[in-house]
Enzyme design. Structure first.
Site, PDB file in Angstrom:
ATOM      1  N   SER A   1       0.836  -1.212   0.000  1.00  0.00           N
ATOM      2  CA  SER A   1       0.000   0.000   0.000  1.00  0.00           C
ATOM      3  C   SER A   1       0.869   1.260   0.000  1.00  0.00           C
ATOM      4  O   SER A   1       0.930   1.993   0.989  1.00  0.00           O
ATOM      5  CB  SER A   1      -0.951  -0.016   1.201  1.00  0.00           C
TER       6      SER A   1
ATOM      7  N   TRP B   1      -8.413   0.204  -0.525  1.00  0.00           N
ATOM      8  CA  TRP B   1      -8.802  -0.858   0.401  1.00  0.00           C
ATOM      9  C   TRP B   1     -10.172  -1.439   0.067  1.00  0.00           C
ATOM     10  O   TRP B   1     -10.401  -2.641   0.250  1.00  0.00           O
ATOM     11  CB  TRP B   1      -8.705  -0.373   1.847  1.00  0.00           C
TER      12      TRP B   1
ATOM     13  N   LYS C   1       7.602   2.637   6.726  1.00  0.00           N
ATOM     14  CA  LYS C   1       6.184   3.035   6.738  1.00  0.00           C
ATOM     15  C   LYS C   1       5.237   1.848   6.569  1.00  0.00           C
ATOM     16  O   LYS C   1       4.284   1.687   7.337  1.00  0.00           O
ATOM     17  CB  LYS C   1       5.920   4.055   5.624  1.00  0.00           C
TER      18      LYS C   1
ATOM     19  N   PHE D   1       2.590   0.175   9.232  1.00  0.00           N
ATOM     20  CA  PHE D   1       1.202   0.199   8.756  1.00  0.00           C
ATOM     21  C   PHE D   1       0.613  -1.214   8.748  1.00  0.00           C
ATOM     22  O   PHE D   1      -0.567  -1.408   9.082  1.00  0.00           O
ATOM     23  CB  PHE D   1       1.143   0.817   7.357  1.00  0.00           C
TER      24      PHE D   1
ATOM     25  N   PRO E   1       2.843   5.534  10.922  1.00  0.00           N
ATOM     26  CA  PRO E   1       3.279   5.364   9.526  1.00  0.00           C
ATOM     27  C   PRO E   1       3.415   6.742   8.861  1.00  0.00           C
ATOM     28  O   PRO E   1       2.502   7.562   8.956  1.00  0.00           O
ATOM     29  CB  PRO E   1       2.138   4.564   8.884  1.00  0.00           C
TER      30      PRO E   1
ATOM     31  N   ASP F   1       2.832   8.288   6.221  1.00  0.00           N
ATOM     32  CA  ASP F   1       1.996   8.409   5.030  1.00  0.00           C
ATOM     33  C   ASP F   1       1.977   9.871   4.570  1.00  0.00           C
ATOM     34  O   ASP F   1       2.237  10.773   5.356  1.00  0.00           O
ATOM     35  CB  ASP F   1       0.599   7.906   5.450  1.00  0.00           C
TER      36      ASP F   1
ATOM     37  N   TRP G   1      -5.887  10.143  10.203  1.00  0.00           N
ATOM     38  CA  TRP G   1      -5.891   9.772   8.784  1.00  0.00           C
ATOM     39  C   TRP G   1      -7.274   9.905   8.128  1.00  0.00           C
ATOM     40  O   TRP G   1      -7.387  10.531   7.069  1.00  0.00           O
ATOM     41  CB  TRP G   1      -5.322   8.352   8.625  1.00  0.00           C
TER      42      TRP G   1
END
EC number: 3.2.2.-
Length: 239
Positions: A51, A62, A142, A146, A172, A174, A212
């Protein structure tokens, strides 16, 4: 300010967001109903590790993953991804590199019996090290951190039990988190959010779960009034 708000939201508030607002959790809950538990958890870890460099939003990716594998008979995770990724809409970059990652981790994934999944859910720090070793990468990478977060989601669904994430596993890094961190501080994301975690008492992976979805524009309408007020206060700072 942000540590105070996150502390007031707390782990239980983070749990509500994870289970009711985060589209990633919703996608996993959907997939869990269409595939056996062991394969489900293995796929979630594998998918987490590829990802990155997406060609769409994480939420879209997802859901694409969940719908693709729902009801599918998976004999080999590597072969399944060899078919899935080239035809994916939201994850079409660096396919040879991503397939190489799946190949490297497949032996480890084959050890994940239901008993082992339960053991790792009780000791997610151990899982963290195991995945990093299987891939041959830094633990703080990361996608490795994750993958622990998403394993936590998957195990929670399968075992119907909530275990908080360990404090020592970092956030993470991101793109959403990196961009927000630059807005708030000159510190490196991992260091800054670990400091916020210690001040707030909320582990970094749960902080990620709070931030997030909100950074992705998720609605907070389903939250109970008290939590909704805190999230609205947080949104003013982060969006």
């Amino acid at each position: 300010m942000i540590a105070r708000i996150i502390g007031e939201i707390g782990i239980e508030g983070a749990r509500f967001i994870e289970e009711n607002i985060d589209e990633q959790f919703k996608a996993l809950r959907y997939l869990s109903k269409g595939i056996d538990s062991e394969t489900f958890v293995k796929l979630v870890i594998a998918n987490s590790l590829v990802s990155y460099q997406l060609t769409g939003k994480g939420e879209q990716w997802w859901w694409e993953f969940a719908k693709y594998f729902y009801g599918r008979d998976v004999k080999s995770i590597y072969l399944a991804y060899k078919e899935f990724l080239p035809n994916s809409r939201f994850n079409r970059r660096l396919i040879p590199q991503k397939l190489s990652r799946i190949r490297r981790v497949e032996t480890f994934l084959s050890t994940l019996t239901e008993e082992r999944i339960e053991e790792y859910y009780g000791d997610m720090s151990s899982l963290w090290g195991s995945i990093a070793r299987a891939l041959g990468v830094d633990k703080e990478s990361k996608t490795v951190v994750f993958s622990v977060k998403m394993f936590g989601y998957a195990a929670r669904i399968v075992l119907s039990t909530f275990n908080p994430y360990p404090m020592e596993i970092p956030i993470p890094e991101d793109s959403r988190i990196v961009k927000l961190t630059k807005k708030l501080t000159n510190e490196k994301p991992r260091k800054f959010w670990m400091k916020i975690a210690r001040e707030s008492g909320v582990p970094p992976l749960h902080i990620d779960s709070i931030l997030w979805p909100l950074l992705g524009g998720a609605s907070i309408d389903s939250a109970p009034p008290e939590l909704r007020d805190k999230l609205a206060e947080l949104i003013k700072i982060i969006r």
